[in-house]
Scaffold this motif. Structure first.
Motif, PDB file in Angstrom:
ATOM      1  N   GLU A 154      50.782  78.584  33.548  1.00  0.00           N
ATOM      2  CA  GLU A 154      51.330  79.313  32.617  1.00  0.00           C
ATOM      3  C   GLU A 154      50.736  79.364  31.262  1.00  0.00           C
ATOM      4  O   GLU A 154      50.426  80.285  30.385  1.00  0.00           O
ATOM      5  CB  GLU A 154      52.836  79.278  32.413  1.00  0.00           C
ATOM      6  N   ARG A 155      50.582  78.030  30.700  1.00  0.00           N
ATOM      7  CA  ARG A 155      49.948  77.877  29.311  1.00  0.00           C
ATOM      8  C   ARG A 155      48.364  78.534  29.304  1.00  0.00           C
ATOM      9  O   ARG A 155      47.989  78.992  28.418  1.00  0.00           O
ATOM     10  CB  ARG A 155      49.727  76.446  29.227  1.00  0.00           C
ATOM     11  N   PHE A 156      47.872  78.221  30.452  1.00  0.00           N
ATOM     12  CA  PHE A 156      46.265  78.777  30.385  1.00  0.00           C
ATOM     13  C   PHE A 156      46.200  80.280  30.745  1.00  0.00           C
ATOM     14  O   PHE A 156      45.023  80.719  31.164  1.00  0.00           O
ATOM     15  CB  PHE A 156      45.549  77.838  31.425  1.00  0.00           C
ATOM     16  N   HIS A 157      47.427  80.800  31.264  1.00  0.00           N
ATOM     17  CA  HIS A 157      47.238  82.270  32.029  1.00  0.00           C
ATOM     18  C   HIS A 157      46.413  82.437  32.960  1.00  0.00           C
ATOM     19  O   HIS A 157      45.646  83.322  33.049  1.00  0.00           O
ATOM     20  CB  HIS A 157      46.711  83.210  30.762  1.00  0.00           C
ATOM     21  N   HIS A 158      46.566  81.506  33.921  1.00  0.00           N
ATOM     22  CA  HIS A 158      45.663  81.516  35.090  1.00  0.00           C
ATOM     23  C   HIS A 158      46.535  82.190  36.385  1.00  0.00           C
ATOM     24  O   HIS A 158      47.935  82.137  36.293  1.00  0.00           O
ATOM     25  CB  HIS A 158      45.325  80.095  35.565  1.00  0.00           C
ATOM     26  N   ALA A 159      46.001  82.616  37.135  1.00  0.00           N
ATOM     27  CA  ALA A 159      46.568  83.483  38.391  1.00  0.00           C
ATOM     28  C   ALA A 159      47.246  82.392  39.248  1.00  0.00           C
ATOM     29  O   ALA A 159      48.232  82.894  39.810  1.00  0.00           O
ATOM     30  CB  ALA A 159      45.577  84.437  38.858  1.00  0.00           C
ATOM     31  N   THR A 160      46.221  81.505  39.728  1.00  0.00           N
ATOM     32  CA  THR A 160      46.849  80.705  40.687  1.00  0.00           C
ATOM     33  C   THR A 160      46.671  79.236  40.269  1.00  0.00           C
ATOM     34  O   THR A 160      45.988  78.692  39.504  1.00  0.00           O
ATOM     35  CB  THR A 160      45.631  80.735  42.093  1.00  0.00           C
ATOM     36  N   PRO A 161      47.290  78.383  40.991  1.00  0.00           N
ATOM     37  CA  PRO A 161      47.241  76.862  40.697  1.00  0.00           C
ATOM     38  C   PRO A 161      46.013  76.551  41.175  1.00  0.00           C
ATOM     39  O   PRO A 161      45.539  75.407  40.194  1.00  0.00           O
ATOM     40  CB  PRO A 161      48.439  76.201  41.663  1.00  0.00           C
ATOM     41  N   SER A 162      45.401  76.807  41.964  1.00  0.00           N
ATOM     42  CA  SER A 162      43.981  76.324  42.270  1.00  0.00           C
ATOM     43  C   SER A 162      42.938  76.692  41.250  1.00  0.00           C
ATOM     44  O   SER A 162      42.260  75.806  40.776  1.00  0.00           O
ATOM     45  CB  SER A 162      43.459  76.945  43.567  1.00  0.00           C
ATOM     46  N   GLU A 163      43.183  77.679  40.668  1.00  0.00           N
ATOM     47  CA  GLU A 163      42.453  78.203  39.245  1.00  0.00           C
ATOM     48  C   GLU A 163      42.522  77.113  38.172  1.00  0.00           C
ATOM     49  O   GLU A 163      41.467  76.657  37.481  1.00  0.00           O
ATOM     50  CB  GLU A 163      42.530  79.542  38.761  1.00  0.00           C
ATOM     51  N   ILE A 168      40.752  72.439  34.859  1.00  0.00           N
ATOM     52  CA  ILE A 168      40.953  71.130  34.389  1.00  0.00           C
ATOM     53  C   ILE A 168      39.931  69.857  34.996  1.00  0.00           C
ATOM     54  O   ILE A 168      40.031  69.003  34.481  1.00  0.00           O
ATOM     55  CB  ILE A 168      42.293  70.838  34.046  1.00  0.00           C
ATOM     56  N   GLY A 169      39.515  70.540  35.958  1.00  0.00           N
ATOM     57  CA  GLY A 169      38.733  69.331  36.834  1.00  0.00           C
ATOM     58  C   GLY A 169      39.642  68.178  37.492  1.00  0.00           C
ATOM     59  O   GLY A 169      38.956  67.128  37.443  1.00  0.00           O
ATOM     60  N   ALA A 170      40.517  68.899  37.973  1.00  0.00           N
ATOM     61  CA  ALA A 170      41.633  67.817  38.657  1.00  0.00           C
ATOM     62  C   ALA A 170      41.778  68.117  40.142  1.00  0.00           C
ATOM     63  O   ALA A 170      41.568  69.234  40.646  1.00  0.00           O
ATOM     64  CB  ALA A 170      42.812  67.624  37.948  1.00  0.00           C
ATOM     65  N   LYS A 171      42.264  67.272  40.923  1.00  0.00           N
ATOM     66  CA  LYS A 171      42.733  67.407  42.404  1.00  0.00           C
ATOM     67  C   LYS A 171      44.068  67.039  42.356  1.00  0.00           C
ATOM     68  O   LYS A 171      44.683  66.396  41.551  1.00  0.00           O
ATOM     69  CB  LYS A 171      41.952  66.496  43.202  1.00  0.00           C
ATOM     70  N   LYS A 172      44.696  67.792  43.314  1.00  0.00           N
ATOM     71  CA  LYS A 172      46.161  67.652  43.727  1.00  0.00           C
ATOM     72  C   LYS A 172      46.512  66.015  43.588  1.00  0.00           C
ATOM     73  O   LYS A 172      47.745  65.640  43.157  1.00  0.00           O
ATOM     74  CB  LYS A 172      46.764  68.211  44.807  1.00  0.00           C
ATOM     75  N   GLU A 173      45.537  65.238  44.242  1.00  0.00           N
ATOM     76  CA  GLU A 173      45.918  63.851  44.409  1.00  0.00           C
ATOM     77  C   GLU A 173      45.747  63.366  42.932  1.00  0.00           C
ATOM     78  O   GLU A 173      46.296  61.974  42.842  1.00  0.00           O
ATOM     79  CB  GLU A 173      44.798  63.176  45.057  1.00  0.00           C
ATOM     80  N   ASP A 174      45.286  63.666  41.762  1.00  0.00           N
ATOM     81  CA  ASP A 174      45.319  62.998  40.378  1.00  0.00           C
ATOM     82  C   ASP A 174      46.742  63.021  39.904  1.00  0.00           C
ATOM     83  O   ASP A 174      46.868  62.538  38.912  1.00  0.00           O
ATOM     84  CB  ASP A 174      44.348  64.059  39.725  1.00  0.00           C
ATOM     85  N   ALA A 175      47.330  64.025  40.331  1.00  0.00           N
ATOM     86  CA  ALA A 175      48.714  64.141  39.784  1.00  0.00           C
ATOM     87  C   ALA A 175      49.871  62.661  39.639  1.00  0.00           C
ATOM     88  O   ALA A 175      49.515  62.293  40.733  1.00  0.00           O
ATOM     89  CB  ALA A 175      49.734  65.353  40.110  1.00  0.00           C
ATOM     90  N   ALA A 176      50.418  62.458  38.825  1.00  0.00           N
ATOM     91  CA  ALA A 176      51.523  61.203  38.642  1.00  0.00           C
ATOM     92  C   ALA A 176      52.560  61.755  39.650  1.00  0.00           C
ATOM     93  O   ALA A 176      52.819  62.763  39.602  1.00  0.00           O
ATOM     94  CB  ALA A 176      51.805  61.106  37.411  1.00  0.00           C
TER      95      ALA A 176
END
Length: 184
Positions: A154-163, A168-176
């Motif tokens: 929402e902050r970045f105004h992106h259409a999809t989570p994958s975008e 941000i150059g991250a993978k889902k596994e990077d999330a805390a």
């Protein structure tokens, strides 16, 4: 447009902040606001002192860019940088925060790019760096600390989570692991 990276190493971020603080409080504030809010450089360059102060003249906790958007939280690091800026610089409430030394206008995007690029090089960062690096750094570290991907999207105004992940150059596994402690 060239692809740029987030600054992932917190020690490098601290080095950049220290170098900028020595050289220019304006440039230091630009960097601190950029990596702590995720604002676009075009939004930051339009900021006036009045936008980031309360009516009492204290650093605000929330910044409102436009009436259509949610407020943006100004964390302790941003408020401390603003306080430091106000101690060191004489500026009217209606002046731009990031004023050019030549006139009362804000610095240009190109000048902001040179500030970020030079500070990163001095800290030994040789990846692709630009003004979007500030925004991407915010997103990368927010995601790593458990901020919802949906909020970042929402902050970045992106259409999809994958975008957003790609941006941000991250993978889902990077999330805390989110610490959702309702504790009823």
């Amino acid at each position: 447009m060239e692809f740029v990276d987030a600054i992932r190493d917190v020690k490098k971020i601290e080095q950049i902040k220290a170098k900028l603080k020595e050289r220019s409080i304006r440039d230091y504030l630009l960097f601190v606001i950029g990596i702590n809010t995720g604002l676009r450089i075009s939004q930051m360059l339009k900021l006036k002192l009045n936008d980031v102060l309360t009516s009492e003249g204290e650093p605000a906790k929330v910044l409102y860019i436009s009436p259509d958007e949610r407020g943006i939280y100004l964390n302790r690091n941003v408020r401390n940088a603003l306080s430091y800026f106000l101690e060191k610089k004489e500026i009217d409430r209606e002046d731009y925060l990031f004023t050019s030394t030549k006139k009362g206008d804000p610095i240009t995007r190109q000048h902001a790019y040179r500030i970020v690029k030079q500070a990163a090089a001095e800290a030994g960062i040789h990846e692709h760096i630009g003004t979007h690096t500030l925004r991407k750094t915010f997103g990368y570290h927010a995601f790593r600390k458990g901020v919802s991907l949906a909020l970042l999207q929402e902050r970045f105004h992106h259409a999809t989570p994958s975008e957003t992940l790609r941006y941000i150059g991250a993978k889902k596994e990077d999330a805390a692991i989110p610490l959702i402690d309702v504790n009823l």
